[in-house]
Motif scaffolding. Sequence first.
Motif, PDB file in Angstrom:
ATOM      1  N   UNK A  68      -9.487   1.690   5.086  1.00  9.65           N
ATOM      2  CA  UNK A  68      -8.219   2.258   5.557  1.00  9.65           C
ATOM      3  C   UNK A  68      -8.303   3.778   5.620  1.00  9.65           C
ATOM      4  N   UNK A  69      -8.968   4.396   4.643  1.00 11.74           N
ATOM      5  CA  UNK A  69      -9.112   5.858   4.663  1.00 11.74           C
ATOM      6  C   UNK A  69      -9.925   6.308   5.875  1.00 11.74           C
ATOM      7  N   UNK A  70     -10.947   5.533   6.241  1.00 11.50           N
ATOM      8  CA  UNK A  70     -11.757   5.870   7.411  1.00 11.50           C
ATOM      9  C   UNK A  70     -10.925   5.729   8.683  1.00 11.50           C
ATOM     10  N   UNK A  71     -10.169   4.644   8.793  1.00  8.70           N
ATOM     11  CA  UNK A  71      -9.352   4.401   9.984  1.00  8.70           C
ATOM     12  C   UNK A  71      -8.321   5.510  10.189  1.00  8.70           C
ATOM     13  N   UNK A  72      -7.778   6.033   9.107  1.00 15.32           N
ATOM     14  CA  UNK A  72      -6.742   7.066   9.227  1.00 15.32           C
ATOM     15  C   UNK A  72      -7.302   8.477   9.127  1.00 15.32           C
ATOM     16  N   UNK A  73      -8.631   8.610   9.156  1.00 25.39           N
ATOM     17  CA  UNK A  73      -9.260   9.929   9.119  1.00 25.39           C
ATOM     18  C   UNK A  73      -9.093  10.635  10.462  1.00 25.39           C
ATOM     19  N   UNK A  74      -9.240  11.947  10.446  1.00 28.58           N
ATOM     20  CA  UNK A  74      -9.125  12.727  11.673  1.00 28.58           C
ATOM     21  C   UNK A  74     -10.148  12.277  12.719  1.00 28.58           C
ATOM     22  N   UNK A  75     -11.391  12.032  12.295  1.00 25.84           N
ATOM     23  CA  UNK A  75     -12.429  11.643  13.246  1.00 25.84           C
ATOM     24  C   UNK A  75     -12.047  10.371  13.998  1.00 25.84           C
ATOM     25  N   UNK A  76     -11.585   9.368  13.270  1.00 25.76           N
ATOM     26  CA  UNK A  76     -11.270   8.103  13.924  1.00 25.76           C
ATOM     27  C   UNK A  76     -10.002   8.211  14.753  1.00 25.76           C
ATOM     28  N   UNK A  79      -9.458   9.532  22.416  1.00 25.86           N
ATOM     29  CA  UNK A  79     -10.439   9.663  23.497  1.00 25.86           C
ATOM     30  C   UNK A  79     -10.525   8.392  24.335  1.00 25.86           C
ATOM     31  N   UNK A  80     -10.131   7.287  23.753  1.00 29.56           N
ATOM     32  CA  UNK A  80     -10.214   6.003  24.454  1.00 29.56           C
ATOM     33  C   UNK A  80      -8.858   5.531  24.963  1.00 29.56           C
ATOM     34  N   UNK A  81      -7.895   6.457  25.043  1.00 25.88           N
ATOM     35  CA  UNK A  81      -6.598   6.140  25.625  1.00 25.88           C
ATOM     36  C   UNK A  81      -5.642   5.420  24.700  1.00 25.88           C
ATOM     37  N   UNK A  82      -6.005   5.306  23.425  1.00 28.70           N
ATOM     38  CA  UNK A  82      -5.135   4.648  22.441  1.00 28.70           C
ATOM     39  C   UNK A  82      -4.392   5.731  21.663  1.00 28.70           C
ATOM     40  N   UNK A  83      -3.068   5.687  21.700  1.00 28.01           N
ATOM     41  CA  UNK A  83      -2.287   6.703  21.022  1.00 28.01           C
ATOM     42  C   UNK A  83      -2.551   6.687  19.529  1.00 28.01           C
ATOM     43  N   UNK A  84      -2.826   7.833  18.919  1.00 26.99           N
ATOM     44  CA  UNK A  84      -3.151   7.861  17.498  1.00 26.99           C
ATOM     45  C   UNK A  84      -1.951   7.524  16.630  1.00 26.99           C
ATOM     46  N   UNK A  85      -2.222   6.864  15.501  1.00 30.28           N
ATOM     47  CA  UNK A  85      -1.153   6.523  14.563  1.00 30.28           C
ATOM     48  C   UNK A  85      -0.517   7.769  13.985  1.00 30.28           C
ATOM     49  N   UNK A  86      -1.332   8.813  13.809  1.00 31.28           N
ATOM     50  CA  UNK A  86      -0.879  10.060  13.196  1.00 31.28           C
ATOM     51  C   UNK A  86      -0.513  11.047  14.305  1.00 31.28           C
ATOM     52  N   UNK A 118       0.832  -1.206   0.000  1.00 30.54           N
ATOM     53  CA  UNK A 118       0.000   0.000   0.000  1.00 30.54           C
ATOM     54  C   UNK A 118       0.867   1.257   0.000  1.00 30.54           C
ATOM     55  N   UNK A 119       2.038   1.145  -0.599  1.00 31.41           N
ATOM     56  CA  UNK A 119       2.931   2.297  -0.691  1.00 31.41           C
ATOM     57  C   UNK A 119       2.235   3.479  -1.345  1.00 31.41           C
ATOM     58  N   UNK A 120       1.352   3.182  -2.323  1.00 28.03           N
ATOM     59  CA  UNK A 120       0.654   4.261  -3.024  1.00 28.03           C
ATOM     60  C   UNK A 120      -0.319   5.010  -2.120  1.00 28.03           C
ATOM     61  N   UNK A 121      -0.643   4.459  -0.946  1.00 24.92           N
ATOM     62  CA  UNK A 121      -1.559   5.119  -0.014  1.00 24.92           C
ATOM     63  C   UNK A 121      -0.834   5.807   1.136  1.00 24.92           C
ATOM     64  N   UNK A 122       0.471   5.644   1.217  1.00 31.73           N
ATOM     65  CA  UNK A 122       1.228   6.114   2.381  1.00 31.73           C
ATOM     66  C   UNK A 122       0.997   7.604   2.644  1.00 31.73           C
ATOM     67  N   UNK A 123       1.151   8.441   1.662  1.00 37.56           N
ATOM     68  CA  UNK A 123       0.979   9.881   1.861  1.00 37.56           C
ATOM     69  C   UNK A 123      -0.463  10.212   2.191  1.00 37.56           C
ATOM     70  N   UNK A 124      -1.386   9.591   1.499  1.00 41.16           N
ATOM     71  CA  UNK A 124      -2.806   9.848   1.714  1.00 41.16           C
ATOM     72  C   UNK A 124      -3.234   9.513   3.144  1.00 41.16           C
ATOM     73  N   UNK A 125      -2.635   8.487   3.730  1.00 39.05           N
ATOM     74  CA  UNK A 125      -3.029   8.034   5.058  1.00 39.05           C
ATOM     75  C   UNK A 125      -2.235   8.676   6.192  1.00 39.05           C
ATOM     76  N   UNK A 126      -1.342   9.596   5.872  1.00 44.38           N
ATOM     77  CA  UNK A 126      -0.626  10.314   6.923  1.00 44.38           C
ATOM     78  C   UNK A 126       0.831  10.566   6.639  1.00 44.38           C
ATOM     79  N   UNK A 145       0.832   2.001  11.054  1.00 41.28           N
ATOM     80  CA  UNK A 145       0.444   2.011  12.470  1.00 41.28           C
ATOM     81  C   UNK A 145      -1.066   2.082  12.646  1.00 41.28           C
ATOM     82  N   UNK A 146      -1.571   1.336  13.626  1.00 42.32           N
ATOM     83  CA  UNK A 146      -2.988   1.433  13.993  1.00 42.32           C
ATOM     84  C   UNK A 146      -3.141   2.296  15.252  1.00 42.32           C
ATOM     85  N   UNK A 147      -2.466   1.939  16.320  1.00 40.06           N
ATOM     86  CA  UNK A 147      -2.443   2.757  17.524  1.00 40.06           C
ATOM     87  C   UNK A 147      -1.209   2.395  18.331  1.00 40.06           C
TER      88      UNK A 147
END
Length: 440
Positions: free
Chosen positions: A347-355, A361-368, A129-137, A159-161
């Motif tokens: 994947x785009x939803x998972x790496x979105x600002x909202x998610x 908010x749930x104590x999991x460090x954000x990937x971004x 998914x190298x082609x998505x790397x920039x898009x996802x953060x 990274x997920x969290x």
Amino acid sequence: MKKMTQGAVAFAAASAIVLAGCSSSGSDDDATTEPTGSAAPSTEETSAAEDITLWLMGEQDTPEALVDYLKETYTAENGGTLTVERIGWGDAITSLTTALPDKENTPDVAEVGNTQSSTFTTVGAYLDITDMYEELGGDSLLPGFVDAGKVGEQNFTLPYYFGSRLAWYRKDIYAAGGVEVPTTLAEVTTVNADLKEQGIGGFYMGGRDWRNGVSWIFANGGDLATYDGSAWAGALSTPEAIEGMTQWQELFTTASVAKSTDTDEIYQAINDDMLAGTPAATEMAPSWAACCLGDVNDDETFTWNDEKFGYFALPGADGGFAPVFAGGSNIGISAASQHVEGAKDLMRIIFSEDYQLMLSENGLGPANLDYSDAYVELAPQNQAALDAASNAKLTPAAPGWAAIEEAQILEDYFQAVSEGGDVTKLAAEYDAKLNELING
């Protein structure tokens, strides 16, 4: 499980299946073979509706509210249905090994422990998914976790969290014992040994708890393994690692209120009435353990009590912050997925600002890390967690590391040390065990 377990044998077989399905090319600069399967095509618009499956690890690691958000948002944006399955961490390696190469049964998107990621990416089990790397953060993503999901210059998982490990303690027990929060690693032992000698508290550190105990190795400049440019090798026998384990052995024998057979599975050790005998005044646990620490309510929930409970980043040998093991996960798309466009939408939803903010908010460090300020603002312990994360380390990105974890080699090593074994002899013995599996 001293040698190859059934799961490890299954993994070797699955690796052969995956490798048979994709060509590979060697790289002089990399520790592992780089898969050369073609990357998934990028899309500018949302794909056609596709029903997909997401595997998440752990029974509650990703809270149910976040799962509901993913399901609802995926349907709203893609039109398809997202099915989420939870896989226990104890079953993770075997389950991923069996399912990822099987196009009929593979999850389309799957979480994997950061320490296990390199094993699966090396054999091509995840999609490029190298082609998505920039898009996802892009470069805002946790660099150590990004590296754990790379082979050469290609990205296979991201990274997920993250979850930094903190020292959680009882302010009331410290005050009753007349001790202060330690500022060096040696003081962690002396403070808790003092409390244990008084019979009012101690450090809860299980004898098989290598994920927390490895901080003593890291803090003394040691590591679990090293790479010489061609192969990985265990590094438990280095002077730095032996010094760290000697200090950890002293902590366990003089200050711990845990058993030599205990692991890192109890997050609530410092809660009232959690342990029989001498209570725990201090423990180490990930930042998200805040969910389960505090006064116990009648409905078995917990209320944080700032008068009784506190936390601090584990101090280093000379002060500052000790390098702790960075908990957390990576996530990626199965190379065998038949629903790649839907998987990319997820994947785009998972790496979105909202998610990312929901993770925080749930104590999991954000990937971004662009959201680290929000992470700190959302919970008081997150500043200490971020401090700890600034110096955190991962396990070696060796192709055989998942097999090492499944064989519980480090659990056995730490238990043997906790029971008073000769550190130097045990280090040599367990380096040999690491070397049997570490290069895959």
